[in-house]
Enzyme design. Structure first.
Site, PDB file in Angstrom:
ATOM      1  CG  ASP A  13      -3.245  -3.343  -0.075  1.00  0.00           C
ATOM      2  OD1 ASP A  13      -4.383  -2.841  -0.128  1.00  0.00           O
ATOM      3  OD2 ASP A  13      -3.032  -4.565  -0.197  1.00  0.00           O
ATOM      4  CE  LYS A  16      -5.023   2.262  -3.896  1.00  0.00           C
ATOM      5  NZ  LYS A  16      -4.074   1.219  -3.483  1.00  0.00           N
ATOM      6  N   GLY A  40      -9.589  -1.879  -0.320  1.00  0.00           N
ATOM      7  CA  GLY A  40      -9.748  -1.641   1.111  1.00  0.00           C
ATOM      8  C   GLY A  40      -8.835  -0.488   1.441  1.00  0.00           C
ATOM      9  CG  HIS A  41      -8.767   2.683  -0.538  1.00  0.00           C
ATOM     10  ND1 HIS A  41      -9.055   3.524  -1.571  1.00  0.00           N
ATOM     11  CD2 HIS A  41      -8.218   1.571  -1.110  1.00  0.00           C
ATOM     12  CE1 HIS A  41      -8.712   2.955  -2.721  1.00  0.00           C
ATOM     13  NE2 HIS A  41      -8.212   1.764  -2.465  1.00  0.00           N
ATOM     14  CD  GLN A 225      -8.552  -2.467  -7.314  1.00  0.00           C
ATOM     15  OE1 GLN A 225      -9.057  -1.785  -8.170  1.00  0.00           O
ATOM     16  NE2 GLN A 225      -9.154  -2.703  -6.177  1.00  0.00           N
TER      17      GLN A 225
HETATM   18  P1  GDP Z   1      -4.671   1.507   0.283  1.00  0.00           P
HETATM   19  O1  GDP Z   1      -5.440   0.324  -0.201  1.00  0.00           O
HETATM   20  O2  GDP Z   1      -3.675   1.983  -0.717  1.00  0.00           O
HETATM   21  O3  GDP Z   1      -5.548   2.626   0.769  1.00  0.00           O
HETATM   22  O4  GDP Z   1      -3.836   0.996   1.536  1.00  0.00           O
HETATM   23  P2  GDP Z   1      -4.385   0.074   2.749  1.00  0.00           P
HETATM   24  O5  GDP Z   1      -5.271   0.901   3.595  1.00  0.00           O
HETATM   25  O6  GDP Z   1      -4.916  -1.211   2.234  1.00  0.00           O
HETATM   26  O7  GDP Z   1      -3.020  -0.287   3.477  1.00  0.00           O
HETATM   27  C1  GDP Z   1      -2.174   0.702   3.963  1.00  0.00           C
HETATM   28  C2  GDP Z   1      -1.978   0.484   5.467  1.00  0.00           C
HETATM   29  O8  GDP Z   1      -0.879   1.250   5.894  1.00  0.00           O
HETATM   30  C3  GDP Z   1      -3.148   0.947   6.320  1.00  0.00           C
HETATM   31  O9  GDP Z   1      -3.240   0.130   7.447  1.00  0.00           O
HETATM   32  C4  GDP Z   1      -2.749   2.370   6.715  1.00  0.00           C
HETATM   33  O10 GDP Z   1      -3.350   2.796   7.930  1.00  0.00           O
HETATM   34  C5  GDP Z   1      -1.274   2.210   6.880  1.00  0.00           C
HETATM   35  N1  GDP Z   1      -0.458   3.396   6.598  1.00  0.00           N
HETATM   36  C6  GDP Z   1      -0.626   4.346   5.629  1.00  0.00           C
HETATM   37  N2  GDP Z   1       0.427   5.205   5.630  1.00  0.00           N
HETATM   38  C7  GDP Z   1       1.256   4.777   6.612  1.00  0.00           C
HETATM   39  C8  GDP Z   1       2.536   5.211   7.063  1.00  0.00           C
HETATM   40  O11 GDP Z   1       3.126   6.159   6.571  1.00  0.00           O
HETATM   41  N3  GDP Z   1       3.108   4.497   8.075  1.00  0.00           N
HETATM   42  C9  GDP Z   1       2.499   3.408   8.656  1.00  0.00           C
HETATM   43  N4  GDP Z   1       3.128   2.763   9.632  1.00  0.00           N
HETATM   44  N5  GDP Z   1       1.295   2.965   8.240  1.00  0.00           N
HETATM   45  C10 GDP Z   1       0.700   3.635   7.220  1.00  0.00           C
HETATM   46  P1  IMO Z   2      -6.516  -1.511  -2.858  1.00  0.00           P
HETATM   47  O1  IMO Z   2      -7.386  -0.510  -3.579  1.00  0.00           O
HETATM   48  C1  IMO Z   2      -4.107  -5.134  -3.133  1.00  0.00           C
HETATM   49  C2  IMO Z   2      -5.378  -8.137  -6.053  1.00  0.00           C
HETATM   50  C3  IMO Z   2      -5.857  -9.452  -5.480  1.00  0.00           C
HETATM   51  C4  IMO Z   2      -5.444 -10.386  -6.599  1.00  0.00           C
HETATM   52  C5  IMO Z   2      -5.720  -9.553  -7.852  1.00  0.00           C
HETATM   53  C6  IMO Z   2      -7.052  -9.836  -8.513  1.00  0.00           C
HETATM   54  O2  IMO Z   2      -6.877  -1.693  -1.441  1.00  0.00           O
HETATM   55  O3  IMO Z   2      -5.072  -1.193  -3.080  1.00  0.00           O
HETATM   56  P2  IMO Z   2      -9.569  -9.229  -7.847  1.00  0.00           P
HETATM   57  O4  IMO Z   2     -10.373  -9.553  -6.628  1.00  0.00           O
HETATM   58  O5  IMO Z   2      -9.420  -7.761  -8.122  1.00  0.00           O
HETATM   59  O6  IMO Z   2     -10.020  -9.975  -9.074  1.00  0.00           O
HETATM   60  O7  IMO Z   2      -8.091  -9.803  -7.524  1.00  0.00           O
HETATM   61  O8  IMO Z   2      -5.673  -8.204  -7.438  1.00  0.00           O
HETATM   62  N1  IMO Z   2      -6.075  -6.934  -5.513  1.00  0.00           N
HETATM   63  C7  IMO Z   2      -5.539  -6.109  -4.620  1.00  0.00           C
HETATM   64  N2  IMO Z   2      -4.363  -6.165  -3.947  1.00  0.00           N
HETATM   65  N3  IMO Z   2      -4.927  -4.080  -2.952  1.00  0.00           N
HETATM   66  C8  IMO Z   2      -6.094  -3.989  -3.628  1.00  0.00           C
HETATM   67  O9  IMO Z   2      -6.880  -2.902  -3.581  1.00  0.00           O
HETATM   68  C9  IMO Z   2      -6.463  -5.059  -4.477  1.00  0.00           C
HETATM   69  N4  IMO Z   2      -7.537  -5.300  -5.262  1.00  0.00           N
HETATM   70  C10 IMO Z   2      -7.275  -6.458  -5.899  1.00  0.00           C
HETATM   71  O10 IMO Z   2      -5.216  -9.759  -4.265  1.00  0.00           O
HETATM   72  O11 IMO Z   2      -4.046 -10.599  -6.545  1.00  0.00           O
HETATM   73 MG    MG Z   3      -5.913  -1.627   0.379  1.00  0.00          MG
END
Ligand code: GDP
Ligand code: IMO
Ligand code: MG
Length: 437
Positions: A13, A16, A40-41, A225
């Site tokens: 998270d 990415k 979840g991106h 991840q």
């Molecule tokens: P990922 O799994 O690495 O793609 O990240 P996620 O999408 O799960 O979580 C990142 C969250 O931060 C999302 O809600 C993005 O819209 C948000 N986000 C990404 N870059 C920034 C930033 O620079 N500032 C803020 N406030 N939010 C951001």
């Molecule tokens: P993105 O790509 C954050 C964590 C789960 C748990 C562990 C194992 O959005 O960054 P799993 O379901 O993979 O067997 O769970 O890994 N986990 C993540 N945490 N972002 C993710 O993906 C994750 N994918 C798995 O919360 O701790």
């Molecule tokens: Mg994510």
């Protein structure tokens, strides 16, 4: 430079999705190489927010070919659901831009049943806090040599025999956990319904990606991840079941490691973790609450509140080593706005003395290591309009320079908001330096 891996440096998270979307403007192919719908991106484009789980984050750019590599585990219902949702929102030709490796493994209903049962019946302190998407059991089947390749959908007779064998393999486990074993017919029915659409996307990902690189096509590998969730390099056993690290890009897409030119590590300006496991810089106070609320730190897949904490520089240096990070993308700097002072973990006190290394093997036992912090000044100015580093207030500039210097790798990008334009690009891995601050 024609091939770039983008990898999470923390526990996932890191942002990415946003960074892949930004760099995809310059890439003709985006490849997911590990994990599955546990990812979840988030993409924020104009007023639209889209969370992709299996689809690569480049999917909305019409000239970009997207590949799901053989290192992934794929739930066909989730995949088709994502494609349908994008089409419903008016994005055309999504399936036509997609190639699914015929060697990617399928997540089956029995994998989800086992994942969910294990989590709900685990003894105190033993639950991983998985996403319950069947990830662990699907990779277990792959390693047990009972997995079902996506390519098997081409031959329903063989498919049914393979599914039966794998399902039989899980029967005793499901029963011992008090669950109900799905029938073969129940497992097969959705596969057969999805079959035609999935088969039309199948192909040899290794050939496609290798040829793209040989033809000097710009290819982006999208990590899912993060490094500290890697089954080999993460905080085991509180990890996922794949290799999110950059080396996984070669294995999970079927190319040689020498085909990769650049590795970008993504880190938030602080740290988060969702699920159980060690998190030495975790906060349980007003600062932690600030990070969760201002940063909207709730899981994109499960909606769970994310645990929050200060930036951990030894962990970043660890991530730089195991991934070979060439440059950092630092995200969510804007979330720190309003904190009077910001702490950064720069070392650890351990039973063996103070170290600047990430003491990953000592994290199992709570209290064995203590983070050593340095304190930096906060700022109150809104950062979201900054386009170059010199637009940032002095304290924010000092913070990013501190992080860059201590984490030992140059900064390529600073993100100051979720939208595309809320980005300071210092270096474009496909072209070079964009801005000399
Ligand atoms: P990922 O799994 O690495 O793609 O990240 P996620 O999408 O799960 O979580 C990142 C969250 O931060 C999302 O809600 C993005 O819209 C948000 N986000 C990404 N870059 C920034 C930033 O620079 N500032 C803020 N406030 N939010 C951001
Ligand atoms: P993105 O790509 C954050 C964590 C789960 C748990 C562990 C194992 O959005 O960054 P799993 O379901 O993979 O067997 O769970 O890994 N986990 C993540 N945490 N972002 C993710 O993906 C994750 N994918 C798995 O919360 O701790
Ligand atoms: Mg994510």
């Amino acid at each position: 430079m024609s091939s770039v891996v983008i990898v999470g440096a923390q526990w996932g998270d890191e942002g990415k999705g946003k960074i892949v979307d930004i760099y995809t403007e310059f890439a003709e192919m985006v490849v997911r190489y590990a994990g599955g719908p546990n990812a979840g991106h988030t993409l924020v484009i104009g007023d639209e927010k889209i969370i992709v789980r299996l689809l690569p984050s480049g999917i909305l750019r019409e000239n970009t070919r997207c590949v799901l590599g053989q290192g992934m585990v794929v739930d066909v219902d989730v995949l088709l659901g994502e494609i349908d949702e994008l089409e419903r929102r008016g994005h055309r030709g999504v399936a036509d831009r997609l190639l699914l490796s015929d060697r990617a493994h399928l997540i089956m209903p029995y994998h989800i049943v086992v994942d969910t049962l294990r989590e709900s019946t685990a003894a105190e302190g033993k639950a991983i806090g998985t996403t319950k998407k069947g990830i662990g059991p699907a990779y277990e089947d792959k390693v047990k040599r009972l997995g079902v390749h996506a390519g098997m959908l081409k031959d329903t007779e063989r498919l049914e025999a393979k599914v039966k064998m794998a399902l039989d393999g899980w029967r005793a486990t499901i029963e011992s956990l008090g669950g109900e074993v799905p029938s073969l017919a129940d497992v097969m029915a959705p596969l057969l319904a999805a079959r035609e659409r999935i088969v039309s996307m199948l192909g040899n990902a290794s050939v496609a990606v290798d040829e793209a690189i040989k033809n000097k096509t710009r290819v982006l590998f999208e990590g899912a991840q993060g490094t500290l969730l890697d089954v080999d390099h993460g905080t085991y056993p509180f990890v996922t079941s794949s290799n999110p690290v950059s080396g996984g890009a070669a294995i999970g897409s079927g190319i040689g490691p020498n085909r990769i030119n650049t590795v970008i590590g993504i880190t938030k300006a602080y740290a988060t973790r969702v699920g159980a496991g060690p998190f030495p810089t975790e906060l349980d106070d007003a600062d932690g609450k600030h990070l969760r609320e201002v940063g909207a730190e709730f899981g994109s897949v499960t909606g769970r509140p994310r645990r929050t904490g200060w930036l951990d520089v030894p962990a970043l240096r660890y991530a730089a080593r195991v991934n070979g990070v060439d440059g950092w993308a630092l995200t969510k700097l804007d979330v720190l706005t309003g904190l009077p002072r910001i702490r950064v973990c720069v070392a650890y006190d351990t039973p063996d003395g103070r170290t600047e290394d990430f003491p990953i093997d000592m994290l199992d036992e709570p209290g064995r290591v203590t983070p050593v912090y340095e304190e930096l000044e906060g700022w109150t100015e809104d950062l979201t309009g900054a386009q170059v580093l010199s637009d940032l207030p002095a304290a924010a500039r000092a913070y990013v320079r501190f992080m860059e210097e201590r984490a030992g790798v140059p900064l390529y990008l600073v993100s100051v908001g979720p939208r595309r334009r809320e980005t300071i690009v210092l270096h474009n891995p496909f072209f070079g330096r964009a801005d000399a601050p």
